[in-house]
Design a protein around this motif. Structure first.
Motif, PDB file in Angstrom:
ATOM      1  N   ARG A  18       0.816  -1.200   0.000  1.00 40.52           N
ATOM      2  CA  ARG A  18       0.000   0.000   0.000  1.00 40.52           C
ATOM      3  C   ARG A  18       0.866   1.275   0.000  1.00 40.52           C
ATOM      4  O   ARG A  18       0.370   2.379   0.019  1.00 40.52           O
ATOM      5  CB  ARG A  18      -0.991   0.001   1.144  1.00 40.52           C
ATOM      6  N   PHE A  19       2.174   1.093  -0.089  1.00 37.31           N
ATOM      7  CA  PHE A  19       3.100   2.223  -0.146  1.00 37.31           C
ATOM      8  C   PHE A  19       2.817   3.073  -1.379  1.00 37.31           C
ATOM      9  O   PHE A  19       2.541   2.549  -2.466  1.00 37.31           O
ATOM     10  CB  PHE A  19       4.537   1.702  -0.183  1.00 37.31           C
ATOM     11  N   ASP A  20       2.869   4.377  -1.205  1.00 37.68           N
ATOM     12  CA  ASP A  20       2.499   5.316  -2.273  1.00 37.68           C
ATOM     13  C   ASP A  20       3.306   5.057  -3.545  1.00 37.68           C
ATOM     14  O   ASP A  20       4.542   5.109  -3.536  1.00 37.68           O
ATOM     15  CB  ASP A  20       2.735   6.743  -1.780  1.00 37.68           C
ATOM     16  N   GLN A  21       2.603   4.807  -4.643  1.00 42.34           N
ATOM     17  CA  GLN A  21       3.241   4.446  -5.909  1.00 42.34           C
ATOM     18  C   GLN A  21       4.160   5.547  -6.436  1.00 42.34           C
ATOM     19  O   GLN A  21       5.146   5.272  -7.129  1.00 42.34           O
ATOM     20  CB  GLN A  21       2.168   4.127  -6.963  1.00 42.34           C
ATOM     21  N   ASN A  28      12.594   3.793  -8.542  1.00 43.49           N
ATOM     22  CA  ASN A  28      13.015   3.142  -9.784  1.00 43.49           C
ATOM     23  C   ASN A  28      13.851   4.092 -10.634  1.00 43.49           C
ATOM     24  O   ASN A  28      14.839   3.674 -11.259  1.00 43.49           O
ATOM     25  CB  ASN A  28      11.799   2.654 -10.566  1.00 43.49           C
ATOM     26  N   SER A  29      13.463   5.362 -10.665  1.00 42.83           N
ATOM     27  CA  SER A  29      14.240   6.358 -11.407  1.00 42.83           C
ATOM     28  C   SER A  29      15.650   6.474 -10.829  1.00 42.83           C
ATOM     29  O   SER A  29      16.636   6.563 -11.566  1.00 42.83           O
ATOM     30  CB  SER A  29      13.551   7.722 -11.354  1.00 42.83           C
ATOM     31  N   TRP A  30      15.736   6.459  -9.511  1.00 43.55           N
ATOM     32  CA  TRP A  30      17.037   6.566  -8.856  1.00 43.55           C
ATOM     33  C   TRP A  30      17.930   5.383  -9.183  1.00 43.55           C
ATOM     34  O   TRP A  30      19.113   5.553  -9.502  1.00 43.55           O
ATOM     35  CB  TRP A  30      16.852   6.696  -7.350  1.00 43.55           C
ATOM     36  N   LEU A  31      17.391   4.184  -9.116  1.00 46.51           N
ATOM     37  CA  LEU A  31      18.200   2.986  -9.348  1.00 46.51           C
ATOM     38  C   LEU A  31      18.708   2.912 -10.783  1.00 46.51           C
ATOM     39  O   LEU A  31      19.721   2.258 -11.056  1.00 46.51           O
ATOM     40  CB  LEU A  31      17.392   1.728  -9.020  1.00 46.51           C
ATOM     41  N   ASN A  32      18.029   3.579 -11.704  1.00 51.13           N
ATOM     42  CA  ASN A  32      18.398   3.509 -13.117  1.00 51.13           C
ATOM     43  C   ASN A  32      19.185   4.711 -13.612  1.00 51.13           C
ATOM     44  O   ASN A  32      19.524   4.788 -14.796  1.00 51.13           O
ATOM     45  CB  ASN A  32      17.129   3.350 -13.971  1.00 51.13           C
ATOM     46  N   GLY A  43      18.787  15.553  -6.157  1.00 49.51           N
ATOM     47  CA  GLY A  43      18.176  16.820  -5.795  1.00 49.51           C
ATOM     48  C   GLY A  43      16.706  16.871  -6.149  1.00 49.51           C
ATOM     49  O   GLY A  43      15.869  17.313  -5.347  1.00 49.51           O
ATOM     50  N   ILE A  44      16.374  16.421  -7.343  1.00 48.02           N
ATOM     51  CA  ILE A  44      14.977  16.419  -7.782  1.00 48.02           C
ATOM     52  C   ILE A  44      14.123  15.552  -6.860  1.00 48.02           C
ATOM     53  O   ILE A  44      13.038  15.956  -6.412  1.00 48.02           O
ATOM     54  CB  ILE A  44      14.876  15.915  -9.240  1.00 48.02           C
ATOM     55  N   ILE A  45      14.618  14.358  -6.563  1.00 49.54           N
ATOM     56  CA  ILE A  45      13.843  13.424  -5.739  1.00 49.54           C
ATOM     57  C   ILE A  45      13.699  13.939  -4.311  1.00 49.54           C
ATOM     58  O   ILE A  45      12.603  13.927  -3.736  1.00 49.54           O
ATOM     59  CB  ILE A  45      14.483  12.024  -5.759  1.00 49.54           C
ATOM     60  N   LEU A  46      14.780  14.417  -3.726  1.00 49.23           N
ATOM     61  CA  LEU A  46      14.710  14.868  -2.336  1.00 49.23           C
ATOM     62  C   LEU A  46      13.840  16.112  -2.189  1.00 49.23           C
ATOM     63  O   LEU A  46      13.162  16.270  -1.172  1.00 49.23           O
ATOM     64  CB  LEU A  46      16.111  15.117  -1.786  1.00 49.23           C
ATOM     65  N   ARG A  47      13.838  16.964  -3.188  1.00 52.00           N
ATOM     66  CA  ARG A  47      12.928  18.105  -3.119  1.00 52.00           C
ATOM     67  C   ARG A  47      11.482  17.645  -3.219  1.00 52.00           C
ATOM     68  O   ARG A  47      10.601  18.157  -2.525  1.00 52.00           O
ATOM     69  CB  ARG A  47      13.253  19.126  -4.214  1.00 52.00           C
ATOM     70  N   LEU A 137      21.610   7.068  -1.389  1.00 47.68           N
ATOM     71  CA  LEU A 137      23.003   6.820  -1.760  1.00 47.68           C
ATOM     72  C   LEU A 137      23.450   5.388  -1.486  1.00 47.68           C
ATOM     73  O   LEU A 137      24.347   4.878  -2.153  1.00 47.68           O
ATOM     74  CB  LEU A 137      23.930   7.796  -1.042  1.00 47.68           C
ATOM     75  N   THR A 138      22.851   4.736  -0.508  1.00 46.09           N
ATOM     76  CA  THR A 138      23.187   3.332  -0.230  1.00 46.09           C
ATOM     77  C   THR A 138      22.255   2.383  -0.970  1.00 46.09           C
ATOM     78  O   THR A 138      22.275   1.179  -0.720  1.00 46.09           O
ATOM     79  CB  THR A 138      23.126   3.043   1.283  1.00 46.09           C
ATOM     80  N   ASP A 139      21.441   2.932  -1.876  1.00 43.54           N
ATOM     81  CA  ASP A 139      20.488   2.129  -2.665  1.00 43.54           C
ATOM     82  C   ASP A 139      19.552   1.311  -1.787  1.00 43.54           C
ATOM     83  O   ASP A 139      19.115   0.225  -2.173  1.00 43.54           O
ATOM     84  CB  ASP A 139      21.227   1.217  -3.654  1.00 43.54           C
ATOM     85  N   GLY A 140      19.273   1.820  -0.589  1.00 45.59           N
ATOM     86  CA  GLY A 140      18.314   1.163   0.283  1.00 45.59           C
ATOM     87  C   GLY A 140      18.926   0.253   1.322  1.00 45.59           C
ATOM     88  O   GLY A 140      18.201  -0.415   2.068  1.00 45.59           O
ATOM     89  N   ARG A 141      20.242   0.216   1.418  1.00 46.16           N
ATOM     90  CA  ARG A 141      20.867  -0.611   2.460  1.00 46.16           C
ATOM     91  C   ARG A 141      20.613  -0.020   3.846  1.00 46.16           C
ATOM     92  O   ARG A 141      20.323  -0.758   4.794  1.00 46.16           O
ATOM     93  CB  ARG A 141      22.373  -0.733   2.216  1.00 46.16           C
ATOM     94  N   VAL A 142      20.763   1.293   3.948  1.00 43.52           N
ATOM     95  CA  VAL A 142      20.585   1.979   5.235  1.00 43.52           C
ATOM     96  C   VAL A 142      19.221   2.661   5.239  1.00 43.52           C
ATOM     97  O   VAL A 142      18.998   3.637   4.543  1.00 43.52           O
ATOM     98  CB  VAL A 142      21.697   3.011   5.476  1.00 43.52           C
ATOM     99  N   GLY A 143      18.319   2.103   6.001  1.00 43.49           N
ATOM    100  CA  GLY A 143      16.978   2.658   6.092  1.00 43.49           C
ATOM    101  C   GLY A 143      16.331   2.151   7.368  1.00 43.49           C
ATOM    102  O   GLY A 143      16.866   1.263   8.040  1.00 43.49           O
ATOM    103  N   PRO A 144      15.210   2.750   7.735  1.00 40.68           N
ATOM    104  CA  PRO A 144      14.350   3.616   6.945  1.00 40.68           C
ATOM    105  C   PRO A 144      14.795   5.075   6.987  1.00 40.68           C
ATOM    106  O   PRO A 144      15.724   5.431   7.700  1.00 40.68           O
ATOM    107  CB  PRO A 144      12.999   3.464   7.642  1.00 40.68           C
ATOM    108  N   ALA A 145      14.076   5.894   6.199  1.00 39.95           N
ATOM    109  CA  ALA A 145      14.191   7.340   6.344  1.00 39.95           C
ATOM    110  C   ALA A 145      13.307   7.752   7.517  1.00 39.95           C
ATOM    111  O   ALA A 145      12.163   7.318   7.617  1.00 39.95           O
ATOM    112  CB  ALA A 145      13.732   8.034   5.063  1.00 39.95           C
ATOM    113  N   PHE A 146      13.850   8.566   8.400  1.00 36.97           N
ATOM    114  CA  PHE A 146      13.171   8.840   9.661  1.00 36.97           C
ATOM    115  C   PHE A 146      12.334  10.119   9.608  1.00 36.97           C
ATOM    116  O   PHE A 146      12.644  11.113  10.264  1.00 36.97           O
ATOM    117  CB  PHE A 146      14.178   8.894  10.802  1.00 36.97           C
ATOM    118  N   ASP A 147      11.251  10.065   8.819  1.00 39.41           N
ATOM    119  CA  ASP A 147      10.293  11.157   8.897  1.00 39.41           C
ATOM    120  C   ASP A 147       9.461  10.984  10.168  1.00 39.41           C
ATOM    121  O   ASP A 147       9.638  10.020  10.923  1.00 39.41           O
ATOM    122  CB  ASP A 147       9.414  11.224   7.647  1.00 39.41           C
TER     123      ASP A 147
END
Length: 211
Positions: A18-21, A28-32, A43-47, A137-147
């Motif tokens: 159910r994670f936001d698509q 996917n854009s980042w990994l490619n 920068g685009i993604i983080l903004r 930057l770690t391609d998802g190794r270090v997570g989660p993001a702490f919002d």
């Protein structure tokens, strides 16, 4: 919702799916992305993820929005520490070696400079921006993001320095261990659709914003 420790496999899978698509598409854009385009795309993604709100996030040198350092400078400084974390696995508490923790501390110091102006934290980035940058930057190794939502799930409160961030990552690692032990499976195998992703990213999806 709390952490995942008491979830069944079906409940965990429901959380992830159910994670936001929109965030899946960003990932996917980042990994490619090509290596030379990583600063601009990050920068685009983080903004888009509002990583530094309400402060202003740094841009690339090509954008000429502020003085150095630029995003590419931060990524360059982060490279050796990201390399140290190449084998980091949030699923394993054994990943929190001295070298790994030192690398995380260094990344915190680097990405405090992710924002350059604003009324919060004297213009510096906080845990939301730092953890989202490191997740990428770690391609998802270090997570989660702490919002704030993830911090609420895990009951870790506000995080104001690298020591508290590393401790929060340990809380996440223990939560994953309890889930996997109780269900005798892994978070990757629990969601075959995303089994190719690293554990930090899958866990981030489970606790992150739903559609």
């Amino acid at each position: 919702m709390a952490g995942i420790a008491k979830d069944s496999v079906a409940e965990f899978k429901t959380r992830v799916l159910r994670f936001d698509q929109r965030y899946v598409e960003d990932w996917n854009s980042w990994l490619n992305v090509l290596p030379q385009n990583r600063p601009e795309v990050m920068g685009i993604i983080l903004r888009r993820w509002q990583a530094c709100r309400p402060n202003r996030m740094r841009r690339t040198s090509n954008e000429s929005k502020h003085a150095a350092p630029f995003l590419e400078n931060l990524l360059q400084a982060a490279e050796p520490h990201v390399e140290t974390l190449r084998t980091f696995d949030i699923r394993s508490i054994g990943s929190f070696t001295l070298d790994a923790c030192n690398a995380l501390n260094e990344l915190w110091s680097i990405f405090e400079n992710l924002s350059h102006y604003g009324r919060a934290r004297g213009g510096r980035a906080g845990v939301v921006g730092i953890s989202k940058a490191v997740l990428l930057l770690t391609d998802g190794r270090v997570g989660p993001a702490f919002d704030s939502k993830v911090r609420s799930h895990l009951g870790v409160g506000n995080i104001v320095n690298s020591e508290e961030w590393v401790n929060a990552l340990r809380v996440a690692s223990e939560d994953i261990f309890k889930f996997e032990f109780a269900n005798q499976t892994t978070i990757n195998l629990s969601v075959p659709e995303f089994a190719n992703l690293f554990g930090g990213r899958i866990y981030d999806m489970a606790l992150g914003p739903g559609a």
